[in-house]
Write a protein that holds these residues in place. Structure first.
Motif, mmCIF file in Angstrom:
data_model
loop_
_atom_site.group_PDB
_atom_site.id
_atom_site.type_symbol
_atom_site.label_atom_id
_atom_site.label_comp_id
_atom_site.label_asym_id
_atom_site.label_seq_id
_atom_site.Cartn_x
_atom_site.Cartn_y
_atom_site.Cartn_z
ATOM 1 N N SER A 275 0.845 -1.192 0.000
ATOM 2 C CA SER A 275 0.000 0.000 0.000
ATOM 3 C C SER A 275 0.881 1.244 0.000
ATOM 4 O O SER A 275 2.021 1.229 0.465
ATOM 5 N N SER A 276 0.340 2.333 -0.549
ATOM 6 C CA SER A 276 1.093 3.585 -0.637
ATOM 7 C C SER A 276 1.383 4.139 0.753
ATOM 8 O O SER A 276 0.599 3.979 1.680
ATOM 9 N N ILE A 277 2.541 4.792 0.875
ATOM 10 C CA ILE A 277 2.925 5.322 2.187
ATOM 11 C C ILE A 277 2.079 6.539 2.554
ATOM 12 O O ILE A 277 1.449 7.160 1.700
ATOM 13 N N CYS A 278 2.083 6.867 3.813
ATOM 14 C CA CYS A 278 1.218 7.918 4.356
ATOM 15 C C CYS A 278 1.726 9.318 4.025
ATOM 16 O O CYS A 278 2.938 9.561 3.986
ATOM 17 N N ARG A 279 0.813 10.227 3.795
ATOM 18 C CA ARG A 279 1.158 11.647 3.752
ATOM 19 C C ARG A 279 1.146 12.209 5.178
ATOM 20 O O ARG A 279 0.371 11.771 6.019
ATOM 21 N N ARG A 280 1.976 13.184 5.401
ATOM 22 C CA ARG A 280 2.006 13.881 6.705
ATOM 23 C C ARG A 280 0.971 15.003 6.636
ATOM 24 O O ARG A 280 1.281 16.174 6.483
ATOM 25 N N ASN A 281 -0.283 14.619 6.765
ATOM 26 C CA ASN A 281 -1.395 15.529 6.525
ATOM 27 C C ASN A 281 -2.216 15.690 7.810
ATOM 28 O O ASN A 281 -3.200 14.979 8.025
ATOM 29 N N PHE A 282 -1.799 16.632 8.649
ATOM 30 C CA PHE A 282 -2.522 16.913 9.892
ATOM 31 C C PHE A 282 -3.509 18.055 9.663
ATOM 32 O O PHE A 282 -3.182 19.047 8.999
ATOM 33 N N ASN A 283 -4.710 17.932 10.208
ATOM 34 C CA ASN A 283 -5.670 19.036 10.096
ATOM 35 C C ASN A 283 -5.422 20.076 11.191
ATOM 36 O O ASN A 283 -4.473 19.961 11.979
ATOM 37 N N SER A 284 -6.257 21.096 11.244
ATOM 38 C CA SER A 284 -6.044 22.209 12.183
ATOM 39 C C SER A 284 -6.170 21.775 13.642
ATOM 40 O O SER A 284 -5.694 22.463 14.550
ATOM 41 N N ASP A 285 -6.781 20.617 13.871
ATOM 42 C CA ASP A 285 -6.906 20.092 15.235
ATOM 43 C C ASP A 285 -5.778 19.128 15.584
ATOM 44 O O ASP A 285 -5.792 18.507 16.657
ATOM 45 N N GLY A 286 -4.822 18.995 14.670
ATOM 46 C CA GLY A 286 -3.696 18.101 14.927
ATOM 47 C C GLY A 286 -3.997 16.634 14.699
ATOM 48 O O GLY A 286 -3.258 15.762 15.164
ATOM 49 N N VAL A 287 -5.082 16.363 13.949
ATOM 50 C CA VAL A 287 -5.470 14.980 13.654
ATOM 51 C C VAL A 287 -4.923 14.590 12.282
ATOM 52 O O VAL A 287 -5.067 15.346 11.310
ATOM 53 N N LEU A 288 -4.293 13.439 12.187
ATOM 54 C CA LEU A 288 -3.751 12.969 10.918
ATOM 55 C C LEU A 288 -4.874 12.495 10.002
ATOM 56 O O LEU A 288 -5.691 11.657 10.388
#
Length: 254
Positions: free
Chosen positions: A143-156
């Motif tokens: 599977s493709s690796i994760c993006r470091r994509n956190f929202n404004s609440d700090g949730v991935l």
């Protein structure tokens, strides 16, 4: 007595042969197929690395790793550009082929790359597996690796889950070894947090690289540390699954 000695000698020879293989496994080849997160980078001065670039550092020299991964490619584009056919022309019986896509397949605005996870993407993966097996080679899916994509609440935000699940489905359907690098990398990033995960992804200052005179924050592509970490995930998963390629592991720590 002679028969007993003969049996003991036979057992000892089998033990030595097994130990010899563990230390010197027969030569093998592993082909890597994927996108920029896996590929070899042509500019060593720029900090981006693909995890396939770092994989040889974990493996014995008896395993030849051939990296076909290329920046910007999806399953569809890899086939349409002739890259897949070129790989097949170089493939030998007994070779291993590890396939990892997803990042560019989800680019719906680009019809040359887009492949929906519940239709074309899975169809392309099935084609890859069938083509590999037709050459008497061995497919592996990741599977493709994760993006470091956190929202404004700090949730991935795990925005590649649909492609990870699609890959897992095809692997189960076709009985192919599956490596869930999405789950492992997302869990790692989530546990590290926003600050702790930063060193694994590209964050470059202004006025240093011609392509990015104002600097850049890139939460998709990997630094040296990030590429090494993903390669380590793959190596440790080989060992956990007791996959035949685990015999070629040289080390788990660089």
């Amino acid at each position: 007595m002679n028969r007993l000695i003969l049996c003991l000698c036979l057992l000892l020879s089998l033990s030595f042969a097994s130990q010899s293989f563990a230390n010197n496994p027969v030569p093998a080849r592993l082909h890597l197929v994927g996108d920029s997160t896996m590929s070899v980078k042509i500019n060593p001065a720029y900090p981006e690395r693909g995890w396939g670039e770092l994989l040889p550092a974990f493996m014995l020299s008896q395993l030849t790793i051939i990296n076909h991964a290329a920046n910007g490619r999806s399953t569809r584009r890899f086939i349409n550009e002739g890259r897949w056919q070129l790989l097949l022309s170089e493939l030998s019986a007994g070779d291993y082929v590890l396939i990892q896509f997803g990042h560019n397949d989800q680019k719906i605005a680009d019809p040359t790359r887009y492949a929906a996870p519940d239709s074309d993407y899975q169809a392309f993966l099935r084609q890859f597996v069938a083509d590999i097996r037709a050459k008497n080679a061995i497919p592996l899916l990741a599977s493709s690796i994760c993006r470091r994509n956190f929202n404004s609440d700090g949730v991935l935000i795990r925005d590649l889950n649909a492609y990870a699940e699609a890959t897992a489905q095809v692997a189960a359907e076709l009985t192919v070894s599956f490596f869930d690098l999405q789950q492992q990398s997302c869990d790692f990033i989530e546990n590290a947090g926003l600050a702790g995960s930063q060193p694994y992804f590209i964050q470059i200052p202004a006025d240093l690289y011609r392509k990015y005179p104002d600097g850049s924050t890139d939460n998709t592509h990997l630094t040296l540390q990030g590429a090494a970490k993903i390669a380590q995930f793959f190596v440790r998963e080989l060992k956990r699954q007791q996959h035949p390629l685990a015999a070629y592991i040289y080390r788990e720590l660089l």
